[in-house]
Design a protein around this motif. Structure first.
Motif, PDB file in Angstrom:
ATOM      1  N   ALA A  61       0.833  -1.215   0.000  1.00  0.00           N
ATOM      2  CA  ALA A  61       0.000   0.000   0.000  1.00  0.00           C
ATOM      3  C   ALA A  61       0.864   1.261   0.000  1.00  0.00           C
ATOM      4  O   ALA A  61       0.543   2.252  -0.677  1.00  0.00           O
ATOM      5  N   SER A  62       1.987   1.221   0.736  1.00  0.00           N
ATOM      6  CA  SER A  62       2.858   2.407   0.780  1.00  0.00           C
ATOM      7  C   SER A  62       3.554   2.640  -0.548  1.00  0.00           C
ATOM      8  O   SER A  62       3.775   3.796  -0.946  1.00  0.00           O
ATOM      9  N   ARG A  63       3.890   1.559  -1.258  1.00  0.00           N
ATOM     10  CA  ARG A  63       4.509   1.724  -2.579  1.00  0.00           C
ATOM     11  C   ARG A  63       3.534   2.360  -3.564  1.00  0.00           C
ATOM     12  O   ARG A  63       3.916   3.171  -4.411  1.00  0.00           O
ATOM     13  N   VAL A  64       2.263   1.985  -3.450  1.00  0.00           N
ATOM     14  CA  VAL A  64       1.244   2.589  -4.307  1.00  0.00           C
ATOM     15  C   VAL A  64       1.136   4.092  -4.024  1.00  0.00           C
ATOM     16  O   VAL A  64       0.950   4.907  -4.937  1.00  0.00           O
ATOM     17  N   ASP A  65       1.302   4.471  -2.752  1.00  0.00           N
ATOM     18  CA  ASP A  65       1.231   5.883  -2.379  1.00  0.00           C
ATOM     19  C   ASP A  65       2.530   6.627  -2.651  1.00  0.00           C
ATOM     20  O   ASP A  65       2.616   7.834  -2.377  1.00  0.00           O
ATOM     21  N   GLY A  66       3.527   5.927  -3.163  1.00  0.00           N
ATOM     22  CA  GLY A  66       4.787   6.580  -3.514  1.00  0.00           C
ATOM     23  C   GLY A  66       5.757   6.766  -2.368  1.00  0.00           C
ATOM     24  O   GLY A  66       6.640   7.637  -2.437  1.00  0.00           O
ATOM     25  N   ALA A  67       5.649   5.946  -1.310  1.00  0.00           N
ATOM     26  CA  ALA A  67       6.555   6.063  -0.170  1.00  0.00           C
ATOM     27  C   ALA A  67       7.936   5.534  -0.536  1.00  0.00           C
ATOM     28  O   ALA A  67       8.079   4.538  -1.246  1.00  0.00           O
ATOM     29  N   SER A  68       8.967   6.195  -0.023  1.00  0.00           N
ATOM     30  CA  SER A  68      10.345   5.759  -0.255  1.00  0.00           C
ATOM     31  C   SER A  68      10.705   4.646   0.734  1.00  0.00           C
ATOM     32  O   SER A  68       9.961   4.355   1.671  1.00  0.00           O
ATOM     33  N   LYS A  69      11.888   4.052   0.534  1.00  0.00           N
ATOM     34  CA  LYS A  69      12.349   2.999   1.429  1.00  0.00           C
ATOM     35  C   LYS A  69      12.526   3.535   2.849  1.00  0.00           C
ATOM     36  O   LYS A  69      12.194   2.856   3.825  1.00  0.00           O
TER      37      LYS A  69
END
Length: 303
Positions: A201-209
């Protein structure tokens, strides 16, 4: 007559029900050693508490002296020295163990070929004997040991690792090396229990590592961090083997458990050693209760 026979049958069946079945009997027999062990623990605790109010050297009969042992330890400079050394050791090692153990766990959580070998390698020191580890590190800390040879090879001067100024830090480094693999293993289990849905879900929202680490990973491993913190603080208060085998000069590495050992088995002041032991129990209990109260503010079981 029939009613009398019925009543007799009811009484017989009730007696049979009250009899212990073979399985229950064997269960009770097998639990006897456990009950005996628990009884000895409680008896020892009660006996030790009673001894803390006496003057006893094992040979002569114990003499009741009331709270004199507790008054003495308040004025004993070595008690405060031992407690301060223990707290210094705790402050040095525990934050370093948690931070380095977590970073090591993150590295060991990668899906790489042969990663199991590295996990075993880092955990191996935890399974080694304290005596063997102390002997090896004692050689490394020697005036002409491996560390000083390496420093001289780099053009630097020798460091007297076990003198009054460096001994406690040197032992802290050794315990950090020993315990970091165990801490990393616990963190590794916590990392592998973090649901992957949060990361997706965080990758979909564009969160970095970094944002995933700070907002997801670290909060969700706080239960593991709390467990490590509690157990490592208790372990630090009980540290004995390392400072007994690698002791520095002038009580520079004296810890509270080592002082209890000296008073009990070298000075044969069993009553005074018992009083010190119960003060240590109270300190550990207070610190643990405070942690249990405070953990509600920072330990997260869900986002």
């Amino acid at each position: 007559m029939r009613d009398m026979h019925k009543n007799a049958d009811v009484i017989k069946s009730a007696k049979k029900k009250r009899r212990m079945s073979p399985d229950a009997l064997w269960a009770f027999i097998l639990l006897i050693p456990l009950f005996v062990g628990i009884g000895l623990v409680y008896y020892s605790a009660l006996f030790g508490f009673t001894m803390s109010f006496t003057s006893w050297d094992i040979v002569r009969k114990a003499e009741w002296i009331g709270i004199s042992n507790y008054r003495t330890l308040i004025e004993d400079d070595l008690v405060w020295k031992a407690m301060s050394n223990t707290l210094i050791f705790l402050v040095i090692t525990i934050p370093a163990k948690i931070i380095l153990g977590f970073l090591l766990a993150v590295l060991l959580n990668q899906k790489l070929r042969g990663i199991q070998f590295f996990r075993l390698t880092y955990f191996f020191p935890t399974a080694c004997s304290v005596v063997a580890i102390a002997l090896v590190w004692g050689y490394m800390y020697g005036a002409d040991g491996f560390l000083n040879q390496m420093l001289q090879g780099l053009g630097l001067s020798k460091v007297y690792w076990m003198d009054e100024n460096h001994a406690m830090s040197s032992i802290a480094i050794m315990t950090l090396w020993v315990g970091m693999g165990y801490i990393a293993l616990l963190f590794l289990a916590g990392l592998q229990n973090v649901p992957t849905d949060y990361y997706e879900a965080s990758r979909v929202d564009g969160a970095s590592k970094f944002q995933q680490m700070w907002k997801i990973t670290i909060p969700l491993v706080t239960p593991t961090t709390f467990f490590i913190l509690v157990t490592q603080i208790i372990t630090a208060f009980q540290m004995f083997g390392e400072v007994y085998l690698l002791s520095g000069p002038a009580n520079s590495t004296l810890t509270i458990v080592q002082y209890i050992f000296k008073e009990a088995f070298q000075g044969f002041r069993m009553g005074y050693a018992s009083a010190l032991s119960y003060i240590l129990i109270v300190v550990i209990l207070i610190v643990t209760v405070v942690q249990l109260k405070v953990q509600k503010r920072w330990v997260h079981y869900d986002l």
